[in-house]
Write an enzyme that holds these catalytic residues in place. Structure first.
Site, PDB file in Angstrom:
ATOM      1  N   HIS A 128      38.786  -1.734 -20.650  1.00 41.63           N
ATOM      2  CA  HIS A 128      37.895  -2.735 -21.240  1.00 41.63           C
ATOM      3  C   HIS A 128      36.718  -3.027 -20.318  1.00 41.63           C
ATOM      4  O   HIS A 128      36.859  -3.093 -19.092  1.00 41.63           O
ATOM      5  CB  HIS A 128      38.644  -4.038 -21.512  1.00 41.63           C
ATOM      6  CG  HIS A 128      39.455  -4.016 -22.777  1.00 41.63           C
ATOM      7  ND1 HIS A 128      38.902  -3.711 -23.998  1.00 41.63           N
ATOM      8  CD2 HIS A 128      40.776  -4.264 -22.998  1.00 41.63           C
ATOM      9  CE1 HIS A 128      39.856  -3.777 -24.929  1.00 41.63           C
ATOM     10  NE2 HIS A 128      40.999  -4.093 -24.350  1.00 41.63           N
TER      11      HIS A 128
ATOM     12  N   CYS B 149      33.295  -0.716 -22.907  1.00 44.37           N
ATOM     13  CA  CYS B 149      32.167  -1.434 -23.505  1.00 44.37           C
ATOM     14  C   CYS B 149      31.198  -1.889 -22.410  1.00 44.37           C
ATOM     15  O   CYS B 149      31.587  -2.129 -21.278  1.00 44.37           O
ATOM     16  CB  CYS B 149      32.662  -2.651 -24.281  1.00 44.37           C
ATOM     17  SG  CYS B 149      33.606  -2.255 -25.762  1.00 44.37           S
TER      18      CYS B 149
END
Length: 245
Positions: free
Chosen positions: A175, A231
């Site tokens: 992440h 991301c």
């Protein structure tokens, strides 16, 4: 943040990503003389998002190949010389975090580490002793768990004692997020970050920190390839240049 230098491609006349020379495999010809910007290391960068593939898990590295704890930061060195021949010295840090048992659990990040391990060892002939992996699958013990402290220590290990001609590889699959830039450097007011497995307790790792540990400490003539599958990773290392094909 500053732009990133993506690969594949051949910015600044470099050996293209994916060729044997790029990953430190000996070749007969020397690198092009315009293969670096004077005073700066070579950094190829790929940013993306998600994780996939399903190769078998990478074997657990021997304890002797793991970085020792609490490594100090490496001091920068600029040699102001043409790109040297590759030394054959290689180091890789591979990080894959699935965040198992949480609401934000991922499924492919361990597979990414296994796939990259296979690419480096089987296709490009890297020794397992020069590759350090951090995954949250419980297979690598405390030193192989992707905590913030272990990730930071792994980054310092990766660049420690780097010399012109060395080839380094960094990969993060997990992440990514953003947090407020308290220094006012970012155009949008936000730093890009990666999330260690213990980020709720220990905090995220910002692009400023990663750039400081992975890029700014490198001497001229070192080749670093960075692959970030998360991301907000487009400027994940705060590189000073963007390459647009």
């Amino acid at each position: 943040g500053a732009g990133a230098v993506p690969a594949p491609g051949n910015p600044f006349g470099r050996v293209a990503l994916g060729t044997p020379a790029h990953f430190g495999v000996p070749v007969q010809q020397q690198q092009p003389q315009n293969a670096s910007v004077r005073g700066r290391p070579l950094v190829d960068y790929v940013g993306g998002g998600g994780g996939g593939g399903a190769p078998p898990p990478a074997p657990v590295a021997a304890a002797s190949s793991r970085p020792p704890p609490n490594l100090p930061a490496t001091q920068a060195l600029t040699v102001n010389a043409p790109p040297p021949r590759l030394t054959g010295r290689r180091k890789a840090l591979l990080i894959g975090i699935n965040y198992g048992g949480t609401a934000a659990e991922l499924r492919g990040c361990h597979n990414d580490v296994a796939a990259l391990y296979g690419l480096l060892t089987q296709k490009y002939g890297w020794s397992a002793d020069c590759i350090h992996a951090l995954t949250d699958d419980g297979r690598r013990g405390e030193a192989g768990h992707p905590t913030r402290a272990n990730i930071v220590n792994g980054m310092r290990w990766l660049t420690q004692d780097a010399a012109p001609g060395d080839v380094l590889f960094f990969a993060f699959s997990g992440h990514g997020a953003q947090q407020e830039d308290r220094h006012g450097y970012e155009e949008d007011g936000m730093n890009e970050t990666i999330l260690p497995v213990d980020f709720k307790r220990a905090g995220m790792i910002s692009d400023d920190e990663m750039g400081s540990m992975l890029v700014q400490t490198l001497p001229d003539g070192v080749r670093l390839t960075a692959l970030m599958d998360s991301c907000h990773s487009g400027t994940g290392l705060d590189l000073p240049y963007s390459w647009e094909p």
